[in-house]
Design a protein around this motif. Structure first.
Motif, PDB file in Angstrom:
ATOM      1  N   ILE A  56       0.887  -1.296  -0.016  1.00  0.00           N
ATOM      2  CA  ILE A  56      -0.131  -0.143  -0.053  1.00  0.00           C
ATOM      3  C   ILE A  56       1.148   1.327  -0.133  1.00  0.00           C
ATOM      4  CG2 ILE A  56      -1.761   1.405   1.254  1.00  0.00           C
ATOM      5  CD1 ILE A  56      -2.931  -1.307   2.665  1.00  0.00           C
ATOM      6  N   GLN A  97      -0.382  -9.048   7.286  1.00  0.00           N
ATOM      7  CA  GLN A  97      -1.446  -7.808   6.898  1.00  0.00           C
ATOM      8  C   GLN A  97      -2.530  -7.612   7.599  1.00  0.00           C
ATOM      9  OE1 GLN A  97      -0.770  -6.381   2.875  1.00  0.00           O
ATOM     10  NE2 GLN A  97      -2.090  -4.489   3.211  1.00  0.00           N
ATOM     11  N   GLY A  98      -2.865  -8.956   8.142  1.00  0.00           N
ATOM     12  CA  GLY A  98      -4.151  -8.769   8.799  1.00  0.00           C
ATOM     13  C   GLY A  98      -4.110  -9.061  10.488  1.00  0.00           C
TER      14      GLY A  98
ATOM     15  N   TYR B  33     -11.642  -6.642  14.017  1.00  0.00           N
ATOM     16  CA  TYR B  33     -10.985  -6.335  15.005  1.00  0.00           C
ATOM     17  C   TYR B  33     -11.030  -5.024  15.627  1.00  0.00           C
ATOM     18  CZ  TYR B  33      -8.699 -10.903  13.786  1.00  0.00           C
ATOM     19  OH  TYR B  33      -8.409 -12.225  13.437  1.00  0.00           O
ATOM     20  N   PHE B  35      -9.478  -2.469  18.718  1.00  0.00           N
ATOM     21  CA  PHE B  35      -8.301  -2.060  19.390  1.00  0.00           C
ATOM     22  C   PHE B  35      -8.499  -0.771  20.258  1.00  0.00           C
ATOM     23  CE2 PHE B  35      -5.806  -5.428  17.450  1.00  0.00           C
ATOM     24  CZ  PHE B  35      -6.226  -5.219  16.008  1.00  0.00           C
ATOM     25  N   TYR B  95     -10.003  -2.751  12.520  1.00  0.00           N
ATOM     26  CA  TYR B  95      -9.361  -3.209  11.348  1.00  0.00           C
ATOM     27  C   TYR B  95     -10.145  -4.434  10.917  1.00  0.00           C
ATOM     28  CZ  TYR B  95      -4.867  -4.965   9.050  1.00  0.00           C
ATOM     29  OH  TYR B  95      -4.151  -5.064   8.158  1.00  0.00           O
ATOM     30  N   SER B  97      -9.961  -8.099   8.602  1.00  0.00           N
ATOM     31  CA  SER B  97      -8.829  -8.968   8.267  1.00  0.00           C
ATOM     32  C   SER B  97      -8.857  -9.636   6.912  1.00  0.00           C
ATOM     33  CB  SER B  97      -8.982 -10.115   9.341  1.00  0.00           C
ATOM     34  OG  SER B  97     -10.216 -10.440   9.323  1.00  0.00           O
ATOM     35  N   ARG B  99      -6.652  -8.680   3.197  1.00  0.00           N
ATOM     36  CA  ARG B  99      -5.381  -8.064   2.480  1.00  0.00           C
ATOM     37  C   ARG B  99      -5.729  -6.642   2.153  1.00  0.00           C
ATOM     38  NH1 ARG B  99      -0.659 -10.098   1.753  1.00  0.00           N
ATOM     39  NH2 ARG B  99      -0.839 -12.231   2.323  1.00  0.00           N
ATOM     40  N   GLY B 100      -5.036  -5.940   2.447  1.00  0.00           N
ATOM     41  CA  GLY B 100      -5.413  -4.372   1.562  1.00  0.00           C
ATOM     42  C   GLY B 100      -6.214  -3.544   2.879  1.00  0.00           C
ATOM     43  N   SER B 101      -6.676  -4.015   3.725  1.00  0.00           N
ATOM     44  CA  SER B 101      -7.438  -3.167   4.712  1.00  0.00           C
ATOM     45  C   SER B 101      -6.420  -2.434   5.497  1.00  0.00           C
ATOM     46  CB  SER B 101      -8.141  -4.157   5.598  1.00  0.00           C
ATOM     47  OG  SER B 101      -7.433  -4.851   6.473  1.00  0.00           O
ATOM     48  N   ARG B 102      -7.060  -1.344   6.148  1.00  0.00           N
ATOM     49  CA  ARG B 102      -6.248  -0.515   6.794  1.00  0.00           C
ATOM     50  C   ARG B 102      -6.664  -0.202   8.151  1.00  0.00           C
ATOM     51  NH1 ARG B 102      -6.138   0.047   1.819  1.00  0.00           N
ATOM     52  NH2 ARG B 102      -4.793   1.558   0.444  1.00  0.00           N
ATOM     53  N   LEU B 103      -5.733   0.063   9.223  1.00  0.00           N
ATOM     54  CA  LEU B 103      -6.105   0.327  10.810  1.00  0.00           C
ATOM     55  C   LEU B 103      -6.694   1.668  10.594  1.00  0.00           C
ATOM     56  CD1 LEU B 103      -6.058  -0.825  13.342  1.00  0.00           C
ATOM     57  CD2 LEU B 103      -3.922   0.104  13.797  1.00  0.00           C
ATOM     58  N   PHE B 105      -8.376   4.785  12.839  1.00  0.00           N
ATOM     59  CA  PHE B 105      -8.461   5.216  14.058  1.00  0.00           C
ATOM     60  C   PHE B 105      -9.549   6.102  14.311  1.00  0.00           C
ATOM     61  CE2 PHE B 105      -4.189   3.771  15.629  1.00  0.00           C
ATOM     62  CZ  PHE B 105      -3.717   3.617  14.702  1.00  0.00           C
ATOM     63  N   GLY B 106      -9.692   6.334  15.549  1.00  0.00           N
ATOM     64  CA  GLY B 106     -10.777   7.449  16.084  1.00  0.00           C
ATOM     65  C   GLY B 106      -9.890   8.814  16.153  1.00  0.00           C
TER      66      GLY B 106
END
Lengths: 112, 115
Positions: A56, A97-98, B33, B35, B95, B97, B99-103, B105-106
């Motif tokens: 990315i 990545q997960g 998920y 956090f 997040y 789970s 591929r290609g996902s992003r975390l 944030f608030g």
């Protein structure tokens, strides 16, 4: 052990300088991340490497150039930065990545 | 798109008391998920607690526990017996789970602990 290390802790550079930030982890993680964080704001994702390949790129200006020499190391090469690039740069890693991301202590960058 | 909202920019608590930080989120994914990360003045981002969406049981880590309400898309953090070292910016994050996902944030909640 969930340690991610970053060097240097602090960096001051001029707009014509070239410098590099370094991130290292020895947890066997295969995904590594660069984030930029301004004061009192959440981190913003810049780059993700998965299995040493760039996965990315969040449309980051070319004056930031990431490199992943091996599965434990992640570099961020800086060139011709602007004062607005001054920020905390955080590195993180995860199993893949997960997975849950673990962050390093960050490099505080000041561009003069 | 997924979003995370922390409606309390600042909170304060007396030492030894209990405080709850709020977080709501929105996602169309079923497998994700959640956090809570803590960022003290040193600015090291520290993982506090993690919750898998498929688990109904609320996660607990020592003095930190969450109230996960999946239907309401709510994920609050309870800190019991607050200590001076708990003073920090707390970020809720989401997040999913694949591929290609992003975390995601608030905006964070700044917690002050008063002696």
């Amino acid at each position: 052990d969930t340690e991610v290390t970053q060097t240097p802790k602090h960096l001051v550079m001029g707009m014509t300088n070239k410098k590099s930030l370094k991130c290292e982890q020895h947890m066997g993680h295969r995904a590594m991340y660069w984030y930029k964080q301004k004061a009192k704001k959440p981190p913003e994702l810049m780059f993700v490497y998965s299995y040493e390949k760039l996965s990315i790129n969040e449309s980051v200006p070319s004056r930031f150039s990431p490199e992943c020499p091996n599965s434990s190391l992640l570099n961020l090469h800086l060139h011709a930065l602007q004062p607005e690039d001054s920020a905390l740069y955080l590195c993180a890693s995860s199993q893949d990545q997960g997975g849950t991301q673990y962050f390093g202590p960050g490099t505080r960058l000041l561009v003069l | 798109a997924q979003t995370v909202t922390q409606s309390q920019p600042e909170m304060s608590v007396q030492e030894a008391e209990t405080v709850t930080l709020s977080c709501t989120y929105d996602t169309s994914e079923s497998d994700y998920y959640l956090f809570w990360y803590k960022q003290p003045p040193s600015r090291q981002m520290i993982l506090v607690i993690r919750q898998e969406a498929y688990k109904q049981q609320n996660a607990t880590e020592n003095r930190f526990s969450v109230n996960f309400q999946k239907a309401a898309k709510s994920f609050s953090l309870k800190i019991s017996d607050s200590q001076l070292g708990d003073a920090a910016m707390y970020f809720c994050a989401l997040y999913w789970s694949i591929r290609g996902s992003r975390l995601t944030f608030g905006e964070g909640t700044q917690l002050t602990v008063n002696p």
